[in-house]
Design a protein around this motif. Structure first.
Motif, PDB file in Angstrom:
ATOM      1  N   THR A  30      -5.349   1.734   4.432  1.00 42.64           N
ATOM      2  CA  THR A  30      -4.392   0.891   3.727  1.00 42.64           C
ATOM      3  C   THR A  30      -2.983   1.459   3.812  1.00 42.64           C
ATOM      4  OG1 THR A  30      -4.642   2.025   1.596  1.00 42.64           O
ATOM      5  CG2 THR A  30      -6.193   0.246   2.095  1.00 42.64           C
ATOM      6  N   ARG A  31      -2.014   0.605   3.519  1.00 46.15           N
ATOM      7  CA  ARG A  31      -0.614   1.040   3.482  1.00 46.15           C
ATOM      8  C   ARG A  31      -0.431   2.146   2.448  1.00 46.15           C
ATOM      9  NH1 ARG A  31       4.387  -0.316   1.067  1.00 46.15           N
ATOM     10  NH2 ARG A  31       6.108  -0.441   2.568  1.00 46.15           N
ATOM     11  N   LYS A  32      -1.099   2.019   1.312  1.00 47.58           N
ATOM     12  CA  LYS A  32      -0.998   3.022   0.252  1.00 47.58           C
ATOM     13  C   LYS A  32      -1.513   4.373   0.738  1.00 47.58           C
ATOM     14  CE  LYS A  32      -2.466   4.091  -4.469  1.00 47.58           C
ATOM     15  NZ  LYS A  32      -3.301   3.659  -5.622  1.00 47.58           N
ATOM     16  N   GLN A  33      -2.625   4.376   1.458  1.00 45.31           N
ATOM     17  CA  GLN A  33      -3.158   5.630   1.984  1.00 45.31           C
ATOM     18  C   GLN A  33      -2.175   6.295   2.939  1.00 45.31           C
ATOM     19  OE1 GLN A  33      -6.943   3.822   3.383  1.00 45.31           O
ATOM     20  NE2 GLN A  33      -7.943   5.567   2.406  1.00 45.31           N
ATOM     21  N   LEU A  34      -1.551   5.502   3.792  1.00 46.08           N
ATOM     22  CA  LEU A  34      -0.589   6.058   4.745  1.00 46.08           C
ATOM     23  C   LEU A  34       0.619   6.626   4.020  1.00 46.08           C
ATOM     24  CD1 LEU A  34      -0.761   3.331   7.530  1.00 46.08           C
ATOM     25  CD2 LEU A  34      -1.688   5.656   7.624  1.00 46.08           C
ATOM     26  N   LEU A  35       1.108   5.924   3.008  1.00 48.97           N
ATOM     27  CA  LEU A  35       2.253   6.421   2.245  1.00 48.97           C
ATOM     28  C   LEU A  35       1.926   7.749   1.573  1.00 48.97           C
ATOM     29  CD1 LEU A  35       3.513   3.104   0.615  1.00 48.97           C
ATOM     30  CD2 LEU A  35       4.778   4.520   2.243  1.00 48.97           C
ATOM     31  N   GLU A  36       0.704   7.874   1.060  1.00 54.35           N
ATOM     32  CA  GLU A  36       0.313   9.101   0.350  1.00 54.35           C
ATOM     33  C   GLU A  36       0.060  10.260   1.305  1.00 54.35           C
ATOM     34  OE1 GLU A  36      -3.025   8.115  -2.079  1.00 54.35           O
ATOM     35  OE2 GLU A  36      -1.805   7.156  -3.637  1.00 54.35           O
ATOM     36  N   HIS A  37      -0.623   9.999   2.415  1.00 49.53           N
ATOM     37  CA  HIS A  37      -1.054  11.095   3.289  1.00 49.53           C
ATOM     38  C   HIS A  37      -0.035  11.464   4.355  1.00 49.53           C
ATOM     39  CE1 HIS A  37      -5.237  11.556   1.874  1.00 49.53           C
ATOM     40  NE2 HIS A  37      -5.138  10.270   1.578  1.00 49.53           N
ATOM     41  N   VAL A  38       0.785  10.513   4.768  1.00 51.82           N
ATOM     42  CA  VAL A  38       1.762  10.804   5.821  1.00 51.82           C
ATOM     43  C   VAL A  38       3.138  11.093   5.238  1.00 51.82           C
ATOM     44  CG1 VAL A  38       2.912   9.890   7.875  1.00 51.82           C
ATOM     45  CG2 VAL A  38       0.474   9.422   7.491  1.00 51.82           C
ATOM     46  N   TRP A  39       3.554  10.298   4.236  1.00 56.25           N
ATOM     47  CA  TRP A  39       4.874  10.503   3.630  1.00 56.25           C
ATOM     48  C   TRP A  39       4.801  11.239   2.296  1.00 56.25           C
ATOM     49  CZ3 TRP A  39       4.084   6.311   6.824  1.00 56.25           C
ATOM     50  CH2 TRP A  39       5.054   6.083   7.796  1.00 56.25           C
ATOM     51  N   GLU A  40       3.581  11.406   1.751  1.00 57.16           N
ATOM     52  CA  GLU A  40       3.377  12.033   0.445  1.00 57.16           C
ATOM     53  C   GLU A  40       4.133  11.289  -0.655  1.00 57.16           C
ATOM     54  OE1 GLU A  40       4.074  16.216   0.678  1.00 57.16           O
ATOM     55  OE2 GLU A  40       2.599  16.496   2.265  1.00 57.16           O
ATOM     56  N   PHE A  41       4.182   9.981  -0.527  1.00 60.06           N
ATOM     57  CA  PHE A  41       4.720   9.114  -1.571  1.00 60.06           C
ATOM     58  C   PHE A  41       3.568   8.708  -2.482  1.00 60.06           C
ATOM     59  CE2 PHE A  41       8.364   7.182   1.211  1.00 60.06           C
ATOM     60  CZ  PHE A  41       9.047   8.384   1.121  1.00 60.06           C
ATOM     61  N   HIS A  42       3.758   8.849  -3.783  1.00 58.00           N
ATOM     62  CA  HIS A  42       2.761   8.401  -4.746  1.00 58.00           C
ATOM     63  C   HIS A  42       3.318   7.235  -5.550  1.00 58.00           C
ATOM     64  CE1 HIS A  42       0.066  11.695  -3.762  1.00 58.00           C
ATOM     65  NE2 HIS A  42       1.136  12.467  -3.733  1.00 58.00           N
ATOM     66  N   PHE A  43       4.166   6.473  -4.900  1.00 55.10           N
ATOM     67  CA  PHE A  43       4.723   5.263  -5.476  1.00 55.10           C
ATOM     68  C   PHE A  43       4.964   4.295  -4.321  1.00 55.10           C
ATOM     69  CE2 PHE A  43       8.180   8.032  -4.281  1.00 55.10           C
ATOM     70  CZ  PHE A  43       9.097   7.197  -3.668  1.00 55.10           C
ATOM     71  N   GLU A  44       5.272   3.060  -4.641  1.00 45.52           N
ATOM     72  CA  GLU A  44       5.458   2.038  -3.614  1.00 45.52           C
ATOM     73  C   GLU A  44       6.944   1.866  -3.316  1.00 45.52           C
ATOM     74  OE1 GLU A  44       4.196  -0.805  -0.848  1.00 45.52           O
ATOM     75  OE2 GLU A  44       2.985   0.540  -2.077  1.00 45.52           O
ATOM     76  N   PRO A  45       7.442   2.430  -2.211  1.00 44.84           N
ATOM     77  CA  PRO A  45       8.857   2.257  -1.887  1.00 44.84           C
ATOM     78  C   PRO A  45       9.123   0.835  -1.421  1.00 44.84           C
ATOM     79  CG  PRO A  45       7.744   3.352  -0.083  1.00 44.84           C
ATOM     80  CD  PRO A  45       6.726   3.208  -1.183  1.00 44.84           C
ATOM     81  N   LYS A  46      10.274   0.327  -1.794  1.00 46.15           N
ATOM     82  CA  LYS A  46      10.596  -1.058  -1.435  1.00 46.15           C
ATOM     83  C   LYS A  46      11.241  -1.084  -0.044  1.00 46.15           C
ATOM     84  CE  LYS A  46      11.053  -2.503  -6.238  1.00 46.15           C
ATOM     85  NZ  LYS A  46       9.729  -3.163  -6.224  1.00 46.15           N
ATOM     86  N   THR A  47      10.491  -0.606   0.922  1.00 49.67           N
ATOM     87  CA  THR A  47      10.944  -0.607   2.316  1.00 49.67           C
ATOM     88  C   THR A  47       9.766  -0.956   3.203  1.00 49.67           C
ATOM     89  OG1 THR A  47      10.390   1.706   2.825  1.00 49.67           O
ATOM     90  CG2 THR A  47      12.523   1.299   1.763  1.00 49.67           C
ATOM     91  N   ASN A  48      10.048  -1.229   4.469  1.00 49.71           N
ATOM     92  CA  ASN A  48       8.982  -1.495   5.438  1.00 49.71           C
ATOM     93  C   ASN A  48       8.761  -0.282   6.339  1.00 49.71           C
ATOM     94  OD1 ASN A  48      11.375  -1.595   6.837  1.00 49.71           O
ATOM     95  ND2 ASN A  48      10.845  -3.429   8.022  1.00 49.71           N
ATOM     96  N   ILE A  49       8.874   0.911   5.737  1.00 54.24           N
ATOM     97  CA  ILE A  49       8.802   2.159   6.500  1.00 54.24           C
ATOM     98  C   ILE A  49       7.484   2.280   7.264  1.00 54.24           C
ATOM     99  CG2 ILE A  49       7.929   3.471   4.501  1.00 54.24           C
ATOM    100  CD1 ILE A  49       9.528   5.852   5.536  1.00 54.24           C
ATOM    101  N   VAL A  50       6.376   1.874   6.644  1.00 54.26           N
ATOM    102  CA  VAL A  50       5.079   1.973   7.325  1.00 54.26           C
ATOM    103  C   VAL A  50       5.030   1.021   8.503  1.00 54.26           C
ATOM    104  CG1 VAL A  50       2.590   1.611   7.100  1.00 54.26           C
ATOM    105  CG2 VAL A  50       3.858   2.742   5.263  1.00 54.26           C
ATOM    106  N   GLU A  51       5.442  -0.221   8.274  1.00 54.86           N
ATOM    107  CA  GLU A  51       5.386  -1.226   9.325  1.00 54.86           C
ATOM    108  C   GLU A  51       6.274  -0.847  10.513  1.00 54.86           C
ATOM    109  OE1 GLU A  51       4.049  -2.855   5.534  1.00 54.86           O
ATOM    110  OE2 GLU A  51       5.836  -1.735   6.118  1.00 54.86           O
TER     111      GLU A  51
END
Length: 226
Positions: free
Chosen positions: A171-192
């Motif tokens: 999931t997008r959330k998993q990628l944000l946590e494991h790759v960017w170490e974000f534990h919140f939802e940034p209002k960007t399309n950084i993953v995409e």
């Protein structure tokens, strides 16, 4: 033993390194978490000693990154954070032992020796493969059909995480946590954005695409369509 000491306090690092050297050990010192991660990925150590509160990458994040990279070197947290919850966090993040500052050098040495006496674990995985795509975890080289693919650091992290979870939805959330170490939802399309760049490098020009988008859910890496 060869020991990696990851400690940002210069005085503490000098004292610990000197004590370990006097005991006959070889010590490499990293002044922050990112440098510690770099050294741990490039060389084999018998024990890693890590502070928790450090610049650039804290001790917990460092431990998680090492374990995610299948680096199983015994890890000792050496920190002022003494609460029960702190200890539990450290052990659950991948630590093998936890020693609170201030400490006695005799106890530190005893704990390091105990970790060093543990029987070696099974050899860690060094190559990830799906179809004709392969990643060498030691050299960090990526190849598809024998051709080297040049990736930026973040693109490499994305691909490694996808490969470690090949065949499963990420999931997008998993990628944000494991790759960017974000534990919140940034209002960007950084993953995409990064995923689009990664796909263009890994799949462009090939008949069988490996990285697939599951609309509204995330991504999956596999050699056939889900």
């Amino acid at each position: 033993m060869k020991i990696l000491l990851v400690e940002d306090d210069v005085r503490t690092a000098d004292l610990v390194a000197a004590a370990l050297a006097d005991a006959g050990h070889v010590v490499d010192h990293a002044p922050d978490g990112l440098e510690g991660l770099r050294l741990a990925r490039r060389a084999a150590y018998d024990v890693v000693v890590v502070d928790r509160m450090m610049p650039k990458l804290d001790g917990l994040a460092l431990a998680r990154r090492l374990r995610a990279a299948t680096i199983r070197t015994p890890l000792l947290f050496l920190t002022t954070m003494s609460g029960i919850d702190d200890r539990v966090e450290g052990l659950e993040a991948g630590g093998d032992d936890y020693l609170v500052k201030p400490f006695a050098f005799a106890e530190l040495l005893a704990r390091i020796h105990a970790l060093g006496r543990r029987p070696p674990l099974a050899p860690a995985e060094t190559m990830l493969r799906v179809a004709d795509l392969e990643v060498d975890l030691m050299s960090r080289k990526v190849r598809r059909a024998g051709t080297i693919i040049e990736l930026q650091p973040r693109e490499y992290q994305l691909l490694e995480f996808l490969l470690r979870n090949a065949g499963s939805l990420v999931t997008r959330k998993q990628l944000l946590e494991h790759v960017w170490e974000f534990h919140f939802e940034p209002k960007t399309n950084i993953v995409e954005t990064h995923m689009s760049r990664l796909r263009s490098k890994v799949d462009k020009g090939f008949d069988n695409w490996l990285i697939h988008t599951v609309r509204g859910s995330g991504y999956i890496l596999r050699d056939v369509l889900p």
